[in-house]
Design a protein around this motif. Structure first.
Motif, short mmCIF file in Angstrom:
data_model
loop_
_atom_site.label_atom_id
_atom_site.label_comp_id
_atom_site.label_asym_id
_atom_site.label_seq_id
_atom_site.Cartn_x
_atom_site.Cartn_y
_atom_site.Cartn_z
N GLU A 6 0.84 -1.20 0.00
CA GLU A 6 0.00 0.00 0.00
C GLU A 6 0.87 1.25 0.00
N GLY A 8 0.31 5.93 -0.31
CA GLY A 8 -0.60 7.05 -0.50
C GLY A 8 -1.16 7.65 0.77
N THR A 19 -5.71 9.52 -1.99
CA THR A 19 -5.89 8.32 -2.78
C THR A 19 -4.86 7.29 -2.36
N SER A 21 -3.15 3.45 -2.79
CA SER A 21 -2.90 2.46 -3.84
C SER A 21 -2.49 1.14 -3.20
N CYS A 22 -2.90 0.06 -3.81
CA CYS A 22 -2.53 -1.28 -3.38
C CYS A 22 -2.02 -2.01 -4.62
N ARG A 23 -0.77 -2.41 -4.59
CA ARG A 23 -0.15 -2.94 -5.79
C ARG A 23 0.47 -4.31 -5.55
N GLN A 72 -9.90 -0.15 -9.92
CA GLN A 72 -8.69 -0.84 -10.34
C GLN A 72 -8.24 -0.27 -11.67
N ASP A 73 -6.94 -0.35 -11.93
CA ASP A 73 -6.48 0.18 -13.21
C ASP A 73 -6.65 -0.87 -14.30
N THR A 78 -3.12 -2.77 -9.85
CA THR A 78 -3.25 -1.80 -8.77
C THR A 78 -4.72 -1.57 -8.47
N TYR A 80 -7.16 1.00 -6.17
CA TYR A 80 -7.11 2.31 -5.54
C TYR A 80 -8.27 2.50 -4.57
N GLN A 82 -10.00 5.98 -3.48
CA GLN A 82 -10.12 7.44 -3.48
C GLN A 82 -10.98 7.83 -2.30
#
Length: 129
Positions: A6, A8, A19, A21-23, A72-73, A78, A80, A82
């Motif tokens: 994680e 951000g 925001t 992020s989890c990657r 998700q992207d 990733t 997210y 927000q």
């Protein structure tokens, strides 16, 4: 277990936004459901938002609905969170968690810690004036 990372977190004033992020490189292999949890000092960990990756369906706890958005992207590596209109009661350590299991579409399971087998280390969010 696959490590989730994680980022951000930070400090913001009430009404502000962040925001998270989890990657991970292994979402495709490990996760059908990804959920953001949070834990405030002295309180139990609670689920706040989930995303069912294959359908992009999102679920929210009542406490954050309308203020937080999980997404998700396009590469799906990733996820997210927000967070808008942040309030002091949103102050907590935020964790992302993932599972292969059919958890997201279960109202009784999606926000249960035991339903998840991969966790990140957490990122701190502090909302204060």
């Amino acid at each position: 277990q696959v490590q989730l990372v994680e980022s951000g977190g930070g400090s913001v004033r009430p009404g502000g936004s962040l925001t998270l992020s989890c990657r991970t490189s292994a979402f495709t292999a490990i996760a059908s459901c990804v959920t953001w949890f949070r834990q405030a000092p002295g309180k139990a960990r609670e689920g706040v938002a989930s995303i069912w990756r294959s359908t992009n369906t999102q679920y929210y706890a009542a406490s954050v609905k309308g203020r937080f958005t999980i997404s998700q992207d396009n590469t799906k590596i990733t996820v997210y969170l927000q967070m808008d209109t942040l309030q002091p009661e949103d102050t907590a350590m935020y964790y992302c968690a993932a599972t292969r299991g059919p958890v997201c579409d279960s109202g009784s399971r999606r926000f249960l810690e035991d339903a998840y087998d991969s966790w990140g280390q957490g990122t701190q969010v502090t909302v204060s004036s």
